[in-house]
Motif scaffolding. Structure first.
Motif, mmCIF file in Angstrom:
data_model
loop_
_atom_site.group_PDB
_atom_site.id
_atom_site.type_symbol
_atom_site.label_atom_id
_atom_site.label_comp_id
_atom_site.label_asym_id
_atom_site.label_seq_id
_atom_site.Cartn_x
_atom_site.Cartn_y
_atom_site.Cartn_z
ATOM 1 N N TYR A 89 0.819 -1.215 0.000
ATOM 2 C CA TYR A 89 0.000 0.000 0.000
ATOM 3 C C TYR A 89 0.851 1.263 0.000
ATOM 4 O O TYR A 89 0.435 2.299 -0.500
ATOM 5 N N ARG A 90 2.045 1.194 0.538
ATOM 6 C CA ARG A 90 2.875 2.380 0.712
ATOM 7 C C ARG A 90 3.241 3.036 -0.615
ATOM 8 O O ARG A 90 3.346 2.356 -1.633
ATOM 9 N N PRO A 91 3.471 4.351 -0.597
ATOM 10 C CA PRO A 91 3.983 5.008 -1.799
ATOM 11 C C PRO A 91 5.314 4.385 -2.217
ATOM 12 O O PRO A 91 6.060 3.863 -1.379
ATOM 13 N N ILE A 92 5.626 4.442 -3.497
ATOM 14 C CA ILE A 92 6.893 3.910 -3.995
ATOM 15 C C ILE A 92 8.046 4.666 -3.341
ATOM 16 O O ILE A 92 8.104 5.902 -3.384
ATOM 17 N N SER A 93 8.949 3.935 -2.729
ATOM 18 C CA SER A 93 10.066 4.529 -1.984
ATOM 19 C C SER A 93 11.294 4.679 -2.880
ATOM 20 O O SER A 93 11.345 4.144 -3.992
ATOM 21 N N LYS A 94 12.289 5.383 -2.371
ATOM 22 C CA LYS A 94 13.551 5.523 -3.104
ATOM 23 C C LYS A 94 14.187 4.158 -3.337
ATOM 24 O O LYS A 94 14.744 3.895 -4.402
ATOM 25 N N LYS A 95 14.110 3.307 -2.339
ATOM 26 C CA LYS A 95 14.686 1.966 -2.474
ATOM 27 C C LYS A 95 13.954 1.166 -3.547
ATOM 28 O O LYS A 95 14.580 0.487 -4.375
ATOM 29 N N GLU A 96 12.618 1.244 -3.552
ATOM 30 C CA GLU A 96 11.830 0.545 -4.562
ATOM 31 C C GLU A 96 12.144 1.093 -5.960
ATOM 32 O O GLU A 96 12.241 0.340 -6.930
ATOM 33 N N TYR A 97 12.317 2.411 -6.034
ATOM 34 C CA TYR A 97 12.666 3.048 -7.310
ATOM 35 C C TYR A 97 13.998 2.514 -7.824
ATOM 36 O O TYR A 97 14.124 2.139 -8.997
ATOM 37 N N THR A 98 14.985 2.441 -6.921
ATOM 38 C CA THR A 98 16.332 2.027 -7.335
ATOM 39 C C THR A 98 16.431 0.528 -7.564
ATOM 40 O O THR A 98 16.981 0.072 -8.571
ATOM 41 N N ASP A 99 15.884 -0.237 -6.619
ATOM 42 C CA ASP A 99 16.091 -1.691 -6.648
ATOM 43 C C ASP A 99 15.091 -2.433 -7.530
ATOM 44 O O ASP A 99 15.356 -3.568 -7.942
ATOM 45 N N VAL A 100 13.953 -1.808 -7.811
ATOM 46 C CA VAL A 100 12.917 -2.494 -8.588
ATOM 47 C C VAL A 100 12.695 -1.808 -9.934
ATOM 48 O O VAL A 100 12.928 -2.384 -10.997
ATOM 49 N N LEU A 101 12.263 -0.549 -9.896
ATOM 50 C CA LEU A 101 11.859 0.114 -11.135
ATOM 51 C C LEU A 101 13.001 0.242 -12.133
ATOM 52 O O LEU A 101 12.829 -0.023 -13.332
ATOM 53 N N LEU A 102 14.169 0.658 -11.658
ATOM 54 C CA LEU A 102 15.283 0.874 -12.580
ATOM 55 C C LEU A 102 15.864 -0.430 -13.120
ATOM 56 O O LEU A 102 16.661 -0.403 -14.066
ATOM 57 N N LYS A 103 15.455 -1.549 -12.546
ATOM 58 C CA LYS A 103 15.972 -2.841 -12.996
ATOM 59 C C LYS A 103 14.927 -3.674 -13.740
ATOM 60 O O LYS A 103 15.190 -4.816 -14.090
ATOM 61 N N MET A 104 13.777 -3.060 -13.998
ATOM 62 C CA MET A 104 12.691 -3.823 -14.614
ATOM 63 C C MET A 104 12.932 -4.017 -16.104
ATOM 64 O O MET A 104 13.336 -3.091 -16.804
ATOM 65 N N GLU A 105 12.658 -5.232 -16.541
ATOM 66 C CA GLU A 105 12.680 -5.528 -17.975
ATOM 67 C C GLU A 105 11.260 -5.551 -18.537
ATOM 68 O O GLU A 105 11.073 -5.426 -19.749
ATOM 69 N N ALA B 184 11.470 6.755 -13.816
ATOM 70 C CA ALA B 184 12.122 5.471 -14.087
ATOM 71 C C ALA B 184 11.976 5.094 -15.562
ATOM 72 O O ALA B 184 12.907 4.546 -16.167
ATOM 73 N N SER B 185 10.819 5.391 -16.157
ATOM 74 C CA SER B 185 10.626 5.111 -17.580
ATOM 75 C C SER B 185 11.587 5.934 -18.433
ATOM 76 O O SER B 185 12.129 5.442 -19.437
ATOM 77 N N GLU B 186 11.807 7.186 -18.017
ATOM 78 C CA GLU B 186 12.773 8.026 -18.729
ATOM 79 C C GLU B 186 14.182 7.450 -18.610
ATOM 80 O O GLU B 186 14.914 7.338 -19.601
ATOM 81 N N LYS B 187 14.541 7.102 -17.393
ATOM 82 C CA LYS B 187 15.904 6.609 -17.135
ATOM 83 C C LYS B 187 16.192 5.330 -17.918
ATOM 84 O O LYS B 187 17.305 5.117 -18.401
ATOM 85 N N THR B 188 15.198 4.466 -18.002
ATOM 86 C CA THR B 188 15.396 3.170 -18.669
ATOM 87 C C THR B 188 14.971 3.201 -20.134
ATOM 88 O O THR B 188 14.995 2.162 -20.801
ATOM 89 N N LYS B 189 14.555 4.405 -20.607
ATOM 90 C CA LYS B 189 14.147 4.601 -22.007
ATOM 91 C C LYS B 189 12.961 3.718 -22.400
ATOM 92 O O LYS B 189 12.874 3.239 -23.537
ATOM 93 N N GLN B 190 12.068 3.496 -21.435
ATOM 94 C CA GLN B 190 10.815 2.790 -21.743
ATOM 95 C C GLN B 190 9.784 3.839 -22.178
ATOM 96 O O GLN B 190 8.905 4.236 -21.419
#
Length: 382
Positions: A253-269, A304-310
């Motif tokens: 339920y929590r808002p997306i955290s910095k850790k989630e942004y770094t460890d999950v979003l930026l590594k998503m395929e 994250a979409s910008e960073k990963t060019k999605q």
């Protein structure tokens, strides 16, 4: 350390004071007596008339209600869990009779059987009928009452969605029957178990024994969490277990955290926009809440979409944001960025310009939007 803990407790109970607590007397036909209830309603409950709330049911409310209610209000204030209605049952000396079980089959018996039916057949329907409730209920108990809430696991479907067991004093067979029951439950169950290194020896050992079995269960519908707090006694572990349990149960339920942004979003395929949609679909499915997507989560997934060019994910996120927050610059900014990257500068320029009279969000200011439009004009000679 003691000063820090005292400050935190003062903050929690100070926040709790601004929530609305009502006291009721419930005349129970099942018990043949009247029971006192404490009910904490969320902030602005009376004005948010379209909003529904999960329920946190607290047994042993004589001493357990305030620490639970304070934490629920505190976590809800920071959006780490949904705002919730806290319902406490005052028990006092009756807790022993309320939790009575048969000496042969170890199921609720005598007053315990009446109390079991009182909660399931009288109290919870009453709360649903008189308050705006979501279809998600957590039960909290300590020692005898922690054992008691487990009986509701054996209803089909179980009455509660979440079980917070604080140093449970298990009936002789329940710690073996729980692992047998869990795989047969089809609905999502959150189960939290806590003990401490200085807990009562027999209770600590039974909790450790149950943990050794439960941690090995593999089930998509069973979310299990365990703490054995270093130096915690039978009573002090309560203050540490409640926030830990709430934090774990409501992690999604929590808002997306910095850790989630770094460890999950930026590594998503897989597509990032789908992660965002799935997060809120999960919140709806689990907690019965149809919340709008937070601006924080739009920004996190958009960046994250910008960073990963999605870029296709960025377009989907932009269109979602425009629908949910049409009066802000949020969707226009990400849509303009999409057009820039797709080689459509004129569309990007017009999209940035169109946001000149909209509400600013976070780092996305009107000045930033107009600067980007002007830069496109210069670059392409429009």
């Amino acid at each position: 350390m003691k000063k820090t803990l005292l400050l935190l407790l003062c903050l929690i109970f100070g926040l709790s004071a601004s929530a609305q607590t009502v006291y009721e007397e419930f005349n129970s036909a099942k018990l043949g007596e009247t029971r006192k209830l404490k009910i904490q309603l969320p902030r602005n409950y009376d004005t948010n008339t379209d909003k529904v709330y999960p329920i946190v049911l607290v047994l042993d409310a004589d001493y357990l209600f305030e620490p639970v209610a304070g934490n629920v209000d505190y976590f809800g204030y920071w959006e780490d869990m949904p705002e919730s209605i806290v319902v406490g049952i005052m028990q006092g000396d009756s807790r022993y009779d309320d939790c009575a079980y048969d000496d042969t089959n170890f199921l609720p018996a005598d007053k315990g059987a009446d109390f079991f039916e009182f909660i399931g057949m009288e109290l919870m329907p009453y709360i649903d009928n008189n308050y705006r409730t979501a279809k998600f209920i957590i039960a909290v108990g300590h020692d005898f009452t922690a054992n008691f809430i487990n009986y509701y696991l054996f209803k089909d479907p179980p009455l509660f969605n979440g079980y917070i067991n604080l140093s449970p004093d298990f009936a002789p067979s329940i710690d073996t029957s729980i692992p047998e029951r869990i795989p047969n439950i089809k609905s999502k169950i959150f189960y939290y178990l806590a003990t401490g290194t200085d807990d009562i020896q027999g209770l600590r050992e039974s909790a450790e024994s149950l943990n050794n079995v439960l941690k090995g269960l593999k089930s998509d519908s069973f979310a299990y969490y365990y703490n054995n707090f270093e130096g915690a006694t039978h009573y002090s572990l309560v203050g540490r277990g409640i926030p830990n349990a709430l934090e774990k149960i409501f992690a999604v339920y929590r808002p997306i955290s910095k850790k989630e942004y770094t460890d999950v979003l930026l590594k998503m395929e897989t597509p990032i926009h789908q992660y965002l949609v799935d997060k809120y679909k999960t919140i709806e499915d689990l907690f019965g809440l149809t919340n709008p997507i937070r601006i924080n989560d739009f920004i996190a997934t958009g960046r994250a979409s910008e960073k990963t060019k999605q870029w296709e994910s960025l377009k989907e996120i932009a269109e979602l944001a425009k629908r949910q927050y049409p009066d802000t610059v949020l969707g226009d900014y990400f849509l303009g960025r999409y057009y820039e990257e797709m080689g459509e500068p004129k569309k990007a320029m017009r999209t940035f310009q169109a946001a000149f009279d909209k509400e600013e969000v976070d780092f996305i200011t009107v000045d930033l939007m107009l600067e980007k439009a002007d830069q496109i004009k210069i670059d392409f000679g429009y």
